[in-house]
Design an enzyme around this catalytic site. Sequence first.
Site, PDB file in Angstrom:
ATOM      1  N   TYR A   1       0.827  -1.224   0.000  1.00 19.60           N
ATOM      2  CA  TYR A   1       0.000   0.000   0.000  1.00 19.60           C
ATOM      3  C   TYR A   1       0.859   1.271   0.000  1.00 19.60           C
ATOM      4  O   TYR A   1       0.833   2.060  -0.954  1.00 19.60           O
ATOM      5  CB  TYR A   1      -0.926  -0.072   1.225  1.00 19.60           C
ATOM      6  CG  TYR A   1      -1.719   1.159   1.554  1.00 19.60           C
ATOM      7  CD1 TYR A   1      -2.356   1.908   0.559  1.00 19.60           C
ATOM      8  CD2 TYR A   1      -1.871   1.557   2.888  1.00 19.60           C
ATOM      9  CE1 TYR A   1      -3.113   3.018   0.900  1.00 19.60           C
ATOM     10  CE2 TYR A   1      -2.627   2.653   3.230  1.00 19.60           C
ATOM     11  CZ  TYR A   1      -3.249   3.389   2.231  1.00 19.60           C
ATOM     12  OH  TYR A   1      -3.991   4.493   2.570  1.00 19.60           O
TER      13      TYR A   1
ATOM     14  N   ASN B   1       9.961 -12.212  10.051  1.00 16.00           N
ATOM     15  CA  ASN B   1       9.934 -11.334   8.875  1.00 16.00           C
ATOM     16  C   ASN B   1      10.487  -9.941   9.189  1.00 16.00           C
ATOM     17  O   ASN B   1      11.367  -9.434   8.498  1.00 16.00           O
ATOM     18  CB  ASN B   1       8.493 -11.225   8.370  1.00 16.00           C
ATOM     19  CG  ASN B   1       8.412 -10.590   6.996  1.00 16.00           C
ATOM     20  OD1 ASN B   1       9.121 -10.992   6.090  1.00 16.00           O
ATOM     21  ND2 ASN B   1       7.568  -9.595   6.854  1.00 16.00           N
TER      22      ASN B   1
ATOM     23  N   TYR C   1       4.121  -6.391  17.129  1.00 17.81           N
ATOM     24  CA  TYR C   1       4.389  -5.621  15.912  1.00 17.81           C
ATOM     25  C   TYR C   1       5.249  -4.386  16.251  1.00 17.81           C
ATOM     26  O   TYR C   1       6.300  -4.154  15.639  1.00 17.81           O
ATOM     27  CB  TYR C   1       3.065  -5.197  15.258  1.00 17.81           C
ATOM     28  CG  TYR C   1       3.247  -4.132  14.211  1.00 17.81           C
ATOM     29  CD1 TYR C   1       4.002  -4.384  13.063  1.00 17.81           C
ATOM     30  CD2 TYR C   1       2.693  -2.856  14.376  1.00 17.81           C
ATOM     31  CE1 TYR C   1       4.194  -3.388  12.114  1.00 17.81           C
ATOM     32  CE2 TYR C   1       2.884  -1.870  13.425  1.00 17.81           C
ATOM     33  CZ  TYR C   1       3.637  -2.136  12.298  1.00 17.81           C
ATOM     34  OH  TYR C   1       3.846  -1.152  11.371  1.00 17.81           O
TER      35      TYR C   1
ATOM     36  N   ASP D   1      -5.543  -1.479  21.671  1.00 15.67           N
ATOM     37  CA  ASP D   1      -5.821  -0.153  21.103  1.00 15.67           C
ATOM     38  C   ASP D   1      -5.657   0.948  22.154  1.00 15.67           C
ATOM     39  O   ASP D   1      -6.471   1.050  23.073  1.00 15.67           O
ATOM     40  CB  ASP D   1      -7.270  -0.094  20.583  1.00 15.67           C
ATOM     41  CG  ASP D   1      -7.417  -0.614  19.177  1.00 15.67           C
ATOM     42  OD1 ASP D   1      -6.391  -0.738  18.478  1.00 15.67           O
ATOM     43  OD2 ASP D   1      -8.560  -0.876  18.770  1.00 15.67           O
TER      44      ASP D   1
HETATM   45  N1  UDP Z   1     -11.737   0.255  14.468  1.00 17.51           N
HETATM   46  C1  UDP Z   1     -13.096   0.000  14.634  1.00 17.51           C
HETATM   47  N2  UDP Z   1     -13.663  -0.959  13.847  1.00 17.51           N
HETATM   48  C2  UDP Z   1     -12.970  -1.682  12.911  1.00 17.51           C
HETATM   49  C3  UDP Z   1     -11.583  -1.407  12.741  1.00 17.51           C
HETATM   50  C4  UDP Z   1     -11.012  -0.434  13.533  1.00 17.51           C
HETATM   51  O1  UDP Z   1     -13.759   0.610  15.471  1.00 17.51           O
HETATM   52  O2  UDP Z   1     -13.547  -2.536  12.250  1.00 17.51           O
HETATM   53  C5  UDP Z   1     -11.098   1.281  15.289  1.00 17.51           C
HETATM   54  C6  UDP Z   1      -9.920   0.757  16.087  1.00 17.51           C
HETATM   55  O3  UDP Z   1     -10.329   0.287  17.325  1.00 17.51           O
HETATM   56  C7  UDP Z   1      -9.037   2.000  16.182  1.00 17.51           C
HETATM   57  C8  UDP Z   1      -9.349   2.783  14.910  1.00 17.51           C
HETATM   58  O4  UDP Z   1     -10.574   2.255  14.418  1.00 17.51           O
HETATM   59  O5  UDP Z   1      -9.444   2.783  17.273  1.00 17.51           O
HETATM   60  C9  UDP Z   1      -8.287   2.619  13.842  1.00 17.51           C
HETATM   61  O6  UDP Z   1      -8.029   1.241  13.639  1.00 17.51           O
HETATM   62  P1  UDP Z   1      -7.196   0.696  12.420  1.00 17.51           P
HETATM   63  O7  UDP Z   1      -7.212  -0.802  12.511  1.00 17.51           O
HETATM   64  O8  UDP Z   1      -7.704   1.310  11.167  1.00 17.51           O
HETATM   65  O9  UDP Z   1      -5.745   1.278  12.661  1.00 17.51           O
HETATM   66  P2  UDP Z   1      -4.742   1.131  13.932  1.00 17.51           P
HETATM   67  O10 UDP Z   1      -4.989   2.368  14.772  1.00 17.51           O
HETATM   68  O11 UDP Z   1      -5.045  -0.142  14.644  1.00 17.51           O
HETATM   69  O12 UDP Z   1      -3.383   1.141  13.296  1.00 17.51           O
END
Ligand code: UDP
Length: 332
Positions: free
Chosen positions: A13, A93, A142, A295
Amino acid sequence: MSGRILVVGGAGYIGSHTVKHLGRSGFTPTTLDNLCTGFRDAVVAGDFLHADLLDREALQRVFSRNSYDAVVHFAAHAYVGESVTDPRKYYNNNVVGTLNLLHAMLDAGVKNLVFSSTCATYGEPTVIPISEEAAQHPINPYGQTKLVMEHAMRDYASAYGLNTVSLRYFNAAGADPEGVLRERHDPETHLIPLVLEEAARVLRGGDPHATKLKLFGTDYPTRDGSCIRDYIHVQDLASAHVAALKALLAGTCAGFEAFNLSTEKGVSVLELIEGARKITGADFRYTEFPRRAGDPPELVGSAAKARTVLGWTPEWSSLETILETAWRSFPR
Ligand code: UDP
């Protein structure tokens, strides 16, 4: 400025958007990718080499047959949840593969590297916006793998003269404004593509009440209870890589330097959903779920250092532009 650049993970991406931008900026990119998550047709500038970072002999051949002025390294596994359940895959990886790359570079005398790092190296920050000097205590494997490699690059800078610009991305978002490239993950776990998929489903005539969209967490200590993130347009990430390469090749960045790539503006999940309703014109719904493990409530970065040292400013990262470009190229 010109130069021959090996782009490892250039079929993914952020990598594919950067390859396109490099080609437009006078550089000669060559993409090296194992296509485990990337797409050959996303490489729209320069040559393509199919190889895996775990194959040290293949890497040696790449560096012995070609000369590169710098390497840009994107190739990594990047699903936080998966890194918790399968850390071996991530250390193998992201750490072993990256070490192989660094060693092949050093053996070939290639000393300039732009590395994809992440705000996940900060863990749960205590001060917002997060600066590069903030403590780095990742809360998932990660983030750990990226931090381990930052430490190695710092050590290799002092011992072997490796010059690294480590770019700590906040939430990469949006798509190629020309509509040629887009975000393609399988499985998709990121919020914006999932929100757009739900909008597309409703516009195709799907029942809004049978929503597939999940809102993870409504009880965070934030303005509306949902998580706050700093969404940065992939086009702005691409231009930051070009700025970083120019700084390395001009010698204005040497040793190990880390930069946040962020907008300094937080957007909540609920604000993003509202923005997507406006852009798509779809009255879609979501279901409330408990918090997703790992999160942090709020991640917003200071980009002052990138502004000052790299002369970089995000130009595509308003929420409207992010959603609009992502929607334009979204399959529906
Ligand atoms: N999120 C959500 N529903 C989803 C995927 C993500 O509510 O189906 C929320 C997630 O909890 C976080 C934000 O959206 O607070 C961004 O998540 P994403 O996976 O896009 O990116 P990250 O912050 O994990 O890198």
